[in-house]
Design a protein around this motif. Structure first.
Motif, PDB file in Angstrom:
ATOM      1  N   LEU A 260       0.793  -1.133  -0.231  1.00  0.00           N
ATOM      2  CA  LEU A 260      -0.091  -0.006  -0.076  1.00  0.00           C
ATOM      3  C   LEU A 260       0.823   1.125   0.143  1.00  0.00           C
ATOM      4  N   ASP A 261       1.778   1.382   0.628  1.00  0.00           N
ATOM      5  CA  ASP A 261       2.772   2.321   0.733  1.00  0.00           C
ATOM      6  C   ASP A 261       3.590   2.582  -0.593  1.00  0.00           C
ATOM      7  N   ALA A 262       3.746   1.479  -1.253  1.00  0.00           N
ATOM      8  CA  ALA A 262       4.455   1.676  -2.663  1.00  0.00           C
ATOM      9  C   ALA A 262       3.246   2.164  -3.726  1.00  0.00           C
ATOM     10  N   PHE A 263       2.138   1.591  -3.641  1.00  0.00           N
ATOM     11  CA  PHE A 263       1.387   2.200  -4.465  1.00  0.00           C
ATOM     12  C   PHE A 263       0.890   3.603  -4.296  1.00  0.00           C
ATOM     13  N   ALA A 264       0.781   4.021  -3.036  1.00  0.00           N
ATOM     14  CA  ALA A 264       0.650   5.434  -2.521  1.00  0.00           C
ATOM     15  C   ALA A 264       2.047   6.500  -3.217  1.00  0.00           C
ATOM     16  N   ALA A 265       3.089   5.742  -3.015  1.00  0.00           N
ATOM     17  CA  ALA A 265       4.240   6.652  -3.578  1.00  0.00           C
ATOM     18  C   ALA A 265       4.041   6.529  -5.066  1.00  0.00           C
ATOM     19  N   ALA A 266       3.922   5.480  -5.789  1.00  0.00           N
ATOM     20  CA  ALA A 266       3.679   5.430  -7.222  1.00  0.00           C
ATOM     21  C   ALA A 266       2.751   6.508  -7.679  1.00  0.00           C
ATOM     22  N   GLN A 267       1.562   6.560  -7.093  1.00  0.00           N
ATOM     23  CA  GLN A 267       0.359   7.459  -7.564  1.00  0.00           C
ATOM     24  C   GLN A 267       0.819   9.014  -7.108  1.00  0.00           C
ATOM     25  N   GLN A 268       1.663   8.985  -6.061  1.00  0.00           N
ATOM     26  CA  GLN A 268       2.165  10.464  -5.790  1.00  0.00           C
ATOM     27  C   GLN A 268       3.136  11.052  -7.070  1.00  0.00           C
ATOM     28  N   LYS A 269       3.916  10.216  -7.357  1.00  0.00           N
ATOM     29  CA  LYS A 269       5.063  10.328  -8.157  1.00  0.00           C
ATOM     30  C   LYS A 269       4.246  10.596  -9.897  1.00  0.00           C
ATOM     31  N   LEU A 270       3.388   9.872 -10.195  1.00  0.00           N
ATOM     32  CA  LEU A 270       2.424   9.961 -11.267  1.00  0.00           C
ATOM     33  C   LEU A 270       1.250   9.772 -11.136  1.00  0.00           C
ATOM     34  N   PRO A 271       0.335  10.512 -11.002  1.00  0.00           N
ATOM     35  CA  PRO A 271      -0.964   9.923 -10.999  1.00  0.00           C
ATOM     36  C   PRO A 271      -1.635   9.386 -12.153  1.00  0.00           C
ATOM     37  N   ARG A 272      -2.011   8.099 -11.674  1.00  0.00           N
ATOM     38  CA  ARG A 272      -2.921   7.422 -12.822  1.00  0.00           C
ATOM     39  C   ARG A 272      -4.323   6.864 -12.248  1.00  0.00           C
ATOM     40  N   PRO A 273      -5.231   7.662 -12.091  1.00  0.00           N
ATOM     41  CA  PRO A 273      -6.583   7.253 -11.572  1.00  0.00           C
ATOM     42  C   PRO A 273      -7.178   5.907 -12.268  1.00  0.00           C
ATOM     43  N   ASP A 274      -6.743   5.624 -13.516  1.00  0.00           N
ATOM     44  CA  ASP A 274      -7.318   4.428 -14.274  1.00  0.00           C
ATOM     45  C   ASP A 274      -6.715   3.127 -13.810  1.00  0.00           C
ATOM     46  N   ALA A 275      -5.407   3.500 -13.155  1.00  0.00           N
ATOM     47  CA  ALA A 275      -4.659   2.144 -12.873  1.00  0.00           C
ATOM     48  C   ALA A 275      -5.484   1.169 -11.928  1.00  0.00           C
ATOM     49  N   ARG A 276      -5.268  -0.197 -12.373  1.00  0.00           N
ATOM     50  CA  ARG A 276      -6.165  -1.221 -11.656  1.00  0.00           C
ATOM     51  C   ARG A 276      -4.989  -1.972 -10.800  1.00  0.00           C
ATOM     52  N   HIS A 277      -4.340  -1.562  -9.898  1.00  0.00           N
ATOM     53  CA  HIS A 277      -3.531  -2.295  -9.210  1.00  0.00           C
ATOM     54  C   HIS A 277      -4.011  -3.305  -8.078  1.00  0.00           C
ATOM     55  N   ARG A 278      -3.299  -4.177  -7.696  1.00  0.00           N
ATOM     56  CA  ARG A 278      -4.135  -5.382  -7.023  1.00  0.00           C
ATOM     57  C   ARG A 278      -3.100  -5.791  -6.085  1.00  0.00           C
ATOM     58  N   VAL A 279      -3.707  -6.334  -4.866  1.00  0.00           N
ATOM     59  CA  VAL A 279      -2.825  -6.997  -3.608  1.00  0.00           C
ATOM     60  C   VAL A 279      -3.095  -8.441  -4.009  1.00  0.00           C
ATOM     61  N   GLU A 280      -2.445  -9.354  -4.463  1.00  0.00           N
ATOM     62  CA  GLU A 280      -2.672 -10.656  -4.391  1.00  0.00           C
ATOM     63  C   GLU A 280      -2.670 -11.456  -3.090  1.00  0.00           C
ATOM     64  N   HIS A 281      -3.906 -12.087  -2.886  1.00  0.00           N
ATOM     65  CA  HIS A 281      -3.871 -13.019  -1.788  1.00  0.00           C
ATOM     66  C   HIS A 281      -4.439 -11.878  -0.606  1.00  0.00           C
ATOM     67  N   ALA A 282      -3.775 -10.864  -0.218  1.00  0.00           N
ATOM     68  CA  ALA A 282      -4.268 -10.065   1.055  1.00  0.00           C
ATOM     69  C   ALA A 282      -4.778 -10.848   2.300  1.00  0.00           C
ATOM     70  N   GLY A 283      -3.745 -11.705   2.314  1.00  0.00           N
ATOM     71  CA  GLY A 283      -4.165 -12.906   3.497  1.00  0.00           C
ATOM     72  C   GLY A 283      -4.481 -12.453   4.794  1.00  0.00           C
ATOM     73  N   MET A 284      -3.828 -11.356   5.310  1.00  0.00           N
ATOM     74  CA  MET A 284      -3.994 -10.796   6.668  1.00  0.00           C
ATOM     75  C   MET A 284      -4.113  -9.180   6.491  1.00  0.00           C
ATOM     76  N   VAL A 285      -5.285  -8.890   6.734  1.00  0.00           N
ATOM     77  CA  VAL A 285      -5.593  -7.390   6.357  1.00  0.00           C
ATOM     78  C   VAL A 285      -6.056  -6.628   7.850  1.00  0.00           C
ATOM     79  N   ARG A 286      -5.327  -5.908   8.478  1.00  0.00           N
ATOM     80  CA  ARG A 286      -5.682  -5.282   9.708  1.00  0.00           C
ATOM     81  C   ARG A 286      -6.868  -4.292   9.349  1.00  0.00           C
ATOM     82  N   PRO A 287      -7.684  -4.146  10.543  1.00  0.00           N
ATOM     83  CA  PRO A 287      -8.744  -3.118  10.282  1.00  0.00           C
ATOM     84  C   PRO A 287      -8.363  -1.694   9.666  1.00  0.00           C
ATOM     85  N   ASP A 288      -7.165  -1.097  10.167  1.00  0.00           N
ATOM     86  CA  ASP A 288      -6.701   0.038   9.864  1.00  0.00           C
ATOM     87  C   ASP A 288      -6.268  -0.132   8.368  1.00  0.00           C
TER      88      ASP A 288
END
Length: 550
Positions: free
Chosen positions: A342-370
């Motif tokens: 999530l941090d890397a995706f945020a950094a990527a969008q900050q460097k070059l906004p691409r609102p149409d990008a469909r990035h994914r997190v494969e598995h997302a096996g453990m996701v905290r509430p925050d």
């Protein structure tokens, strides 16, 4: 089909496309008409994360998934080796150390297949067990070769045990890859035939070309050849492994600095074989306790897993791929790995906004509430595997403990925030039949009978949507498939019952009667032959579930 007309009595198909429904088409002449009586027709199923060539190859390997003890495994290896040439490798797949009480040891394998090299793949794909012959051939036995970054050679008092984790597996795969394109084509064809029998008309291959997951640097050619030969019965979107991408030189105005030669990137191809996201491995597996977590596991030595590369290199690859026009699929299972993604995706969008990008997190096996709200705000799609809950849910629960159990393979929590959740399997890590996956979404029951995270259950209509509407959207192909609507591809499945009209425990028992791809039958021709020269077809679609989401 509109919200006001979620079902229809008749559907027209011409040149591989849907042309209309009910009164719009009933008066038109038809070359063939079918009356499917009590059967239900739904859009073709999609699997948003599978390993097609790997699964196809495993069909010809020793199946170890049924072994309940190490002695059973050693005996199975011995029997399998009897029918092999003297110099042939013994290759098996699907063993589970949590079921057998431990991993195979080189000493036990040495007695099982006198002198032959033995390579047994863990069901997770993130580790393998080999015998002394392989350890010697790789240079591991005498210590002349060390584990690469992100990998581990497990040792005991007597030296290497034969267990190789994560990137260390490349020491073995380097001796057998690249596989011939002909062999890969055969494997893809074998897998595709199974998929068609389960109602799958589109799958996403989660990593080709390089790294420990790749089968060949020219792996794409095998899918093209499978299509040319007519054995590819499923549409395929291919993820390129991040190791296959490299720095590129282009005009500074283009901003393309990282990718594949010629500027090929996500979206290249056609409706049958298309290039999808770049796949990058951030951590390991929850089954093997190599997923990167913020707090130690509750068993297996209480470790916190590991990252595949340095945090800086992982982040840089994601940012570079994003800025070069790629969609990115980040394998992140542990919550620490999800943080990095999530941090890397945020950094990527900050460097070059691409609102149409469909990035994914494969598995997302453990996701905290925050972390949930960050998926929504960053417009990141989680791609969990619901049938993991049944097949390995009990061991996952033991690994994470009671406090973290609600974080495991979430579904409803994402939907409540407007985040799409597509259906997927990670086959051959778990069974890939979509109807089994839908059942697990609805029940979240483990093989031991426990309900894991009951608050994350969804209804059958939502589960069906995950394998149709949301699978198509995640692949960026919602304009062509995922619903039964005029103008879309004529990909659909005949079922013996609708998933919402049977008890939750019976969804996986629904029969796939026939599968149609672009108007042509790819499974169940005998069934369709029985329907020929009768009346019209009854169809039902989850298209009325389509909602506008970000």
């Amino acid at each position: 089909m509109a919200d006001t007309a979620p079902t229809a009595r008749a559907m027209g198909v011409l040149h591989g496309r849907i042309v209309g429904f009910d009164d719009y088409i009933l008066h038109l002449p038809a070359k063939r008409t079918l009356d499917c009586a009590s059967a239900v027709v739904v859009p073709g199923f999609g699997d948003s994360h599978n390993h097609m060539a790997w699964f196809g190859q495993s069909l010809a390997e020793l199946d170890l998934s049924g072994c309940r003890t190490l002695d059973e495994l050693y005996d199975a290896v011995s029997r399998f080796a009897l029918d092999l040439p003297e110099d042939a490798w013994v290759v098996g797949s699907g063993y589970d150390d949590t079921v057998m009480g431990g991993h195979p040891h080189r000493s036990g394998l040495d007695q099982s297949a006198a002198g032959r090299p033995i390579w047994l793949k863990h069901r997770s794909g993130h580790m393998c067990a080999v015998n002394t012959e392989v350890l010697e051939r790789t240079g591991i036995a005498d210590g002349s070769v060390a584990a690469p970054e992100g990998g581990k050679i497990v040792r005991d008092a007597d030296g290497p045990t034969g267990l190789l984790e994560e990137q260390a597996q490349k020491l073995v795969t380097a001796m057998v890859v690249p596989y011939p394109v002909t062999d890969l084509t055969d494997a893809i064809g074998a897998a595709s035939a199974v998929y068609a029998s389960e109602g799958l008309t589109h799958v996403v291959e989660a990593g080709i070309g390089s790294g420990w997951i790749g089968r060949s640097p020219v792996e794409l050619a095998a899918y093209v050849e499978a299509r040319r030969r007519g054995v590819l019965k499923t549409r395929v979107q291919l993820m390129a492994a991040s190791d296959a991408l490299h720095p590129l030189q282009s005009n500074s105005a283009d901003g393309i600095t990282f990718g594949l030669d010629l500027g090929i990137a996500s979206g290249f191809g056609d409706d049958h074989v298309r290039l999808g996201a770049m796949k990058i491995f951030i951590d390991g597996s929850l089954i093997g306790r190599t997923a990167a977590v913020t707090e130690p596991f509750c068993d297996h030595g209480h470790g916190t897993g590991s990252f595949q590369l340095s945090l800086e290199e992982l982040t840089q690859r994601i940012v570079d791929a994003h800025c070069s026009g790629w969609n990115v699929a980040a394998h992140a299972i542990g919550d620490a790995a999800v943080d990095l993604a999530l941090d890397a995706f945020a950094a990527a969008q900050q460097k070059l906004p691409r609102p149409d990008a469909r990035h994914r997190v494969e598995h997302a096996g453990m996701v905290r509430p925050d972390q949930l709200s960050r998926f929504a705000s960053l417009r990141i799609t989680p791609v969990p595997q619901p049938h993991f809950l049944f097949e390995v849910g009990d061991t996952m629960a033991a690994a994470v403990g009671t406090e973290r159990e609600p974080w495991v393979y979430r579904h409803k929590s994402f939907l409540d925030l407007g985040v799409r959740v597509p259906g997927s399997s990670d086959r051959p890590v778990a069974s890939g039949a979509p109807l089994l996956g839908m059942q697990s979404m609805v029940t979240r029951r483990t093989s031991g009978g426990t309900t894991l995270g009951p608050q994350e259950r969804v209804d059958a209509e939502t589960a069906l949507r995950a394998y149709t509407v949301d699978a198509a959207w995640t692949a960026g192909e919602e304009d062509r498939r995922g619903t039964l609507e005029s103008g879309k591809l004529a990909d659909f499945v005949f079922l013996s019952a609708h998933p919402a009209e049977v008890p939750p425990d019976g969804i996986g028992e629904i029969t796939v009667l026939a599968t149609v791809l672009e108007g042509s039958c790819v499974f169940g021709q005998d069934y369709l032959n029985e329907l020929l020269a009768t009346h019209h077809t009854t169809v039902q679609s989850p298209s009325h579930l389509e909602r506008q989401k970000g």
